[in-house]
Write an enzyme that holds these catalytic residues in place. Structure first.
Site, PDB file in Angstrom:
ATOM      1  N   HIS A   1      -6.978   0.910  -6.780  1.00 32.71           N
ATOM      2  CA  HIS A   1      -7.207  -0.041  -5.673  1.00 32.71           C
ATOM      3  C   HIS A   1      -7.807  -1.320  -6.268  1.00 32.71           C
ATOM      4  O   HIS A   1      -8.966  -1.652  -6.016  1.00 32.71           O
ATOM      5  CB  HIS A   1      -8.153   0.601  -4.654  1.00 32.71           C
ATOM      6  CG  HIS A   1      -8.179  -0.079  -3.319  1.00 32.71           C
ATOM      7  ND1 HIS A   1      -7.369  -1.151  -2.991  1.00 32.71           N
ATOM      8  CD2 HIS A   1      -8.930   0.175  -2.203  1.00 32.71           C
ATOM      9  CE1 HIS A   1      -7.621  -1.524  -1.743  1.00 32.71           C
ATOM     10  NE2 HIS A   1      -8.562  -0.739  -1.250  1.00 32.71           N
TER      11      HIS A   1
ATOM     12  N   ARG B   1       0.895  -1.169   0.000  1.00 27.16           N
ATOM     13  CA  ARG B   1       0.000   0.000   0.000  1.00 27.16           C
ATOM     14  C   ARG B   1       0.928   1.212   0.000  1.00 27.16           C
ATOM     15  O   ARG B   1       1.582   1.507   1.005  1.00 27.16           O
ATOM     16  CB  ARG B   1      -0.922  -0.011   1.223  1.00 27.16           C
ATOM     17  CG  ARG B   1      -1.703   1.296   1.373  1.00 27.16           C
ATOM     18  CD  ARG B   1      -2.887   1.167   2.290  1.00 27.16           C
ATOM     19  NE  ARG B   1      -3.978   0.465   1.644  1.00 27.16           N
ATOM     20  CZ  ARG B   1      -5.224   0.435   2.081  1.00 27.16           C
ATOM     21  NH1 ARG B   1      -5.553   1.083   3.179  1.00 27.16           N
ATOM     22  NH2 ARG B   1      -6.150  -0.237   1.434  1.00 27.16           N
TER      23      ARG B   1
ATOM     24  N   CYS C   1     -16.272   1.110  -0.151  1.00 27.26           N
ATOM     25  CA  CYS C   1     -15.116   0.273   0.201  1.00 27.26           C
ATOM     26  C   CYS C   1     -14.766   0.371   1.676  1.00 27.26           C
ATOM     27  O   CYS C   1     -14.074  -0.500   2.201  1.00 27.26           O
ATOM     28  CB  CYS C   1     -13.921   0.627  -0.671  1.00 27.26           C
ATOM     29  SG  CYS C   1     -13.275   2.298  -0.404  1.00 27.26           S
TER      30      CYS C   1
ATOM     31  N   GLN D   1      -9.696  -4.132  -4.172  1.00 31.67           N
ATOM     32  CA  GLN D   1     -11.055  -3.753  -3.764  1.00 31.67           C
ATOM     33  C   GLN D   1     -12.068  -4.148  -4.828  1.00 31.67           C
ATOM     34  O   GLN D   1     -13.184  -4.591  -4.526  1.00 31.67           O
ATOM     35  CB  GLN D   1     -11.100  -2.237  -3.527  1.00 31.67           C
ATOM     36  CG  GLN D   1     -12.452  -1.724  -3.073  1.00 31.67           C
ATOM     37  CD  GLN D   1     -12.804  -2.184  -1.675  1.00 31.67           C
ATOM     38  OE1 GLN D   1     -12.003  -2.038  -0.757  1.00 31.67           O
ATOM     39  NE2 GLN D   1     -13.991  -2.746  -1.491  1.00 31.67           N
TER      40      GLN D   1
ATOM     41  N   ARG E   1     -13.315  -8.933   0.708  1.00 29.95           N
ATOM     42  CA  ARG E   1     -11.886  -8.619   0.528  1.00 29.95           C
ATOM     43  C   ARG E   1     -11.049  -9.863   0.824  1.00 29.95           C
ATOM     44  O   ARG E   1     -10.080 -10.166   0.129  1.00 29.95           O
ATOM     45  CB  ARG E   1     -11.466  -7.477   1.467  1.00 29.95           C
ATOM     46  CG  ARG E   1     -12.090  -6.128   1.193  1.00 29.95           C
ATOM     47  CD  ARG E   1     -11.621  -5.545  -0.129  1.00 29.95           C
ATOM     48  NE  ARG E   1     -10.166  -5.472  -0.233  1.00 29.95           N
ATOM     49  CZ  ARG E   1      -9.397  -4.514   0.312  1.00 29.95           C
ATOM     50  NH1 ARG E   1      -9.961  -3.522   0.976  1.00 29.95           N
ATOM     51  NH2 ARG E   1      -8.084  -4.525   0.177  1.00 29.95           N
TER      52      ARG E   1
ATOM     53  N   ASP F   1     -17.392   6.672  -2.022  1.00 25.87           N
ATOM     54  CA  ASP F   1     -16.150   6.533  -1.266  1.00 25.87           C
ATOM     55  C   ASP F   1     -15.969   7.844  -0.499  1.00 25.87           C
ATOM     56  O   ASP F   1     -16.688   8.827  -0.738  1.00 25.87           O
ATOM     57  CB  ASP F   1     -14.972   6.262  -2.229  1.00 25.87           C
ATOM     58  CG  ASP F   1     -13.670   5.913  -1.509  1.00 25.87           C
ATOM     59  OD1 ASP F   1     -13.696   5.688  -0.280  1.00 25.87           O
ATOM     60  OD2 ASP F   1     -12.614   5.863  -2.177  1.00 25.87           O
TER      61      ASP F   1
HETATM   62  N1   CP Z   1     -11.219  -0.605   1.785  1.00 25.33           N
HETATM   63  C1   CP Z   1      -9.977  -0.606   2.287  1.00 25.33           C
HETATM   64  O1   CP Z   1      -8.961  -0.754   1.582  1.00 25.33           O
HETATM   65  O2   CP Z   1      -9.933  -0.497   3.647  1.00 25.33           O
HETATM   66  P1   CP Z   1      -8.633  -0.249   4.541  1.00 25.33           P
HETATM   67  O3   CP Z   1      -8.100   1.111   4.181  1.00 25.33           O
HETATM   68  O4   CP Z   1      -9.105  -0.335   5.954  1.00 25.33           O
HETATM   69  O5   CP Z   1      -7.617  -1.306   4.225  1.00 25.33           O
HETATM   70  N1  NVA Z   2     -10.051   6.467  -1.630  1.00 23.44           N
HETATM   71  C1  NVA Z   2      -9.687   6.019  -0.307  1.00 23.44           C
HETATM   72  C2  NVA Z   2      -9.879   4.548  -0.187  1.00 23.44           C
HETATM   73  C3  NVA Z   2      -9.593   3.964   1.172  1.00 23.44           C
HETATM   74  C4  NVA Z   2      -9.704   2.479   1.198  1.00 23.44           C
HETATM   75  C5  NVA Z   2      -8.254   6.419   0.004  1.00 23.44           C
HETATM   76  O1  NVA Z   2      -7.399   6.308  -0.876  1.00 23.44           O
HETATM   77  O2  NVA Z   2      -7.995   6.855   1.123  1.00 23.44           O
END
Ligand code: CP
Ligand code: NVA
Length: 313
Positions: A140, A113, A270, A143, A298, A231
Site C-alpha cells: 500500500h 486497488r 491507516c 499510504q 492521503r 492495522d
Molecule cells: N487507508 C485506506 O486505504 O483506507 P480505505 O480502505 O478507506 O481507502
Molecule cells: N491491511 C488492510 C488495509 C486497509 C486500508 C487491508 O488490506 O484490508
C-alpha cells in the site's frame, strides 16, 4: 508491449529511488501549505493537472483512497472516473492486458486497488499511461507517503528514528519496510508466528542495508519508538478470521503499551480501525493519536504522486 513512460508508475516504494520519494514528499508538504484555508473543492493555483483524467479501478472496498484521489484530481484541476472492478468487463473475463490498452486510450493515468498484485504489474506493463498502486495483497505505497508526511510534520527528518509496527505483518507492513529503507529510519515489527512480515520484503530490506527487526514481543518493539503503528487484524481478502483473532490478541495497542514507547510517541493507523481489536479506544481516540492527520494527508500525498506520475513535478 506498450511504450509506457519510464519511471512514470507508482507501484511500490522499492521501485523508486529515495530522491524521487523525497521530491514527492516535499511537494506534498508545500502544496498542502499553499492551499491552507481554501475550500476543499477549490482548484490549486496553476491547476497542475488541468485537462488530465484519472481512472480508478476498485476490486476492493475503499473510503479514504477513493475520496482522496477524487478530491486530489479536483484540486489539481483535472477529473476522475471511478470504476468498480466487478461491474467492468474485467470482472467477466476480459483480460487485464486488453483493459490496460483500452483504458490507456481514454485516460491519462490509472489508479488500481486490486486483489492481486499481479494485476497492477500487468496493467503497468501492458498499458501506456502511468499506473498507481492504491493497495494490493502485497503493498500500500500511497499510504506510506501520507504516513511519512504525517511523521515528518511531527518529528522532522525521520532518518535514524525508530518506528514500531505491532500486529499483522500485512500489505501495509510491507510498504512500511520499504519506507524505512528509503527514508532511513529503523523499523521493528512485532508480529505473531504465522503472521510475520513478507520474507521477500525483509530480504530486500537487508540487501539494501535497512535497519529492520522482527520480534514476537510488542513491548520490546515499541521501546524508544517515536511512532507505534497498527492495522486491522483481518485485511480485505483474509479468510482465517478466528485464527487471526486468537494469534493477534496479545498485539492490541493499549495505553500501557504506548507508555513503553518514547516520550511524545504518536499512534498511527491507516484506517479503517477496529476499536477493541488492534487498538483500544483510549489510544486511537486519545492525545497520542495522529490518525486524522494521517487520513487527511492521503489527499496531499496523492496529489504529489499524481503530479509526479504525469511528469508535472
Ligand atoms: N487507508 C485506506 O486505504 O483506507 P480505505 O480502505 O478507506 O481507502
Ligand atoms: N491491511 C488492510 C488495509 C486497509 C486500508 C487491508 O488490506 O484490508
Amino acid at each position: 508491449m506498450s511504450a509506457a513512460m519510464p519511471n512514470s508508475h507508482f507501484l511500490d516504494l522499492k521501485d523508486l529511488p529515495s530522491e524521487v520519494l523525497r521530491h514527492i514528499l516535499d511537494t506534498a508538504r508545500a502544496w498542502k501549505q499553499a492551499r491552507a484555508g481554501l475550500p476543499k473543492g477549490a482548484v490549486d493555483a496553476g491547476a497542475p493537472l488541468a485537462g488530465h483524467t484519472l481512472a480508478m479501478i476498485f476490486e476492493k472496498s475503499s473510503t479514504r483512497t477513493r475520496i482522496s484521489f477524487e478530491m486530489a484530481m479536483q484540486q489539481l484541476g483535472g477529473s476522475s472516473v471511478v470504476l468498480q472492478g466487478g461491474t467492468m468487463q474485467l470482472g467477466r473475463g476480459e483480460t487485464v492486458a486488453d483493459t490496460a490498452r483500452v483504458m490507456s486510450r481514454y485516460v491519462d493515468a490509472i489508479m488500481v486497488r486490486a486483489n492481486s498484485h499481479d494485476t497492477i504489474l500487468e496493467l503497468a506493463r501492458e498499458g501506456s499511461v502511468p499506473v498507481i498502486n492504491a493497495l494490493t495483497d502485497r503493498s500500500h505505497p500511497c499510504q506510506l507517503i501520507a504516513d511519512m508526511l504525517t511523521l515528518e510534520e511531527r518529528f522532522g527528518d525521520m532518518a535514524g528514528r525508530k518506528v514500531a509496527w505491532v500486529g499483522d505483518g500485512n500489505n501495509v507492513a510491507t510498504s512500511f519496510i520499504e519506507a524505512a529503507v528509503r527514508f532511513g529510519f529503523s523499523l521493528t515489527l512485532a508480529c505473531p508466528d504465522g503472521y510475520l512480515p513478507s520474507e521477500e520484503a525483509l530480504k530486500w530490506a537487508k540487501a539494501e542495508g535497512g535497519t529492520i527487526a522482527v520480534t514476537n514481543d510488542p513491548v520490546s518493539a515499541v521501546a524508544e519508538a517515536c511512532a507505534v503503528v497498527a492495522d486491522c487484524w483481518v485485511s480485505m481478502g483474509d479468510e482465517d478470521v478466528d485464527a487471526r483473532m486468537r494469534a493477534l490478541a496479545p498485539y492490541q495497542v493499549t495505553s500501557e503499551m504506548m507508555q513503553e514507547a518514547a516520550d511524545g510517541a504518536v499512534f498511527m493507523h491507516c484506517l479503517p480501525a477496529h476499536r477493541g481489536e488492534e487498538v483500544t479506544a483510549a489510544v486511537i481516540d486519545g492525545p497520542q493519536s495522529v490518525v486524522w492527520d494521517e487520513a487527511e494527508n492521503r489527499l496531499h500525498a496523492q496529489k504529489a504522486i499524481l503530479a509526479w506520475c504525469l511528469g508535472k513535478i
